[in-house]
Design a protein around this motif. Structure first.
Motif: not given
Length: 127
Positions: A33-44, A47-58, A83-85
């Motif tokens: 699981e990854m928790i990352m801060n997102l780029a701030t919106e203009p004028g805001d 701080q916003r965060f994204l919690k992301l959990k993924v699985a890779l299918e092979v 982090r750039e989103l």
């Protein structure tokens, strides 16, 4: 009419069953699981965060052994990209679909010559 309906119904599942037997079993690689801060919106200023959990299918378990040692690189490239989103980039199903496609492209760059078929979201939380 009954004869034709019965005949087509009896051939449908048999054909579909034969196709599933021909497919190779797929495998999944769970990422931490990854928790990352997102780029701030203009004028805001908040701080916003994204919690992301993924699985890779092979395609098969052989590729799992090739991809697993590369997971630190995969996690690094995902974090640098995310982090750039901005939170607005992830709004709606279109935003999540674009995120999935971009993550898949970047993961395949890292694991080449192996190939990941899909990035599957187990959890996506924007806060």
């Amino acid at each position: 009419g009954y004869y034709f309906m019965k005949k087509s119904a009896s051939h449908g599942p048999a054909g579909a069953h034969g196709e599933t037997e021909a497919k190779k079993p797929i495998a999944f690689v769970d990422m931490a699981e990854m928790i990352m801060n997102l780029a701030t919106e203009p004028g805001d200023s908040r701080q916003r965060f994204l919690k992301l959990k993924v699985a890779l299918e092979v395609k098969d378990s052989r590729i799992v052994t090739e991809v697993t040692p590369l997971l630190p690189r995969v996690q690094d490239i995902l974090q640098v990209f995310v982090r750039e989103l901005r939170a607005s980039d992830l709004e709606g199903s279109g935003g999540v679909y674009r995120l999935r496609e971009e993550l898949l492209r970047r993961v395949n760059l890292v694991v080449a010559p192996s190939r990941v078929e899909a990035v599957l979201f187990k959890e996506v939380v924007v806060q």
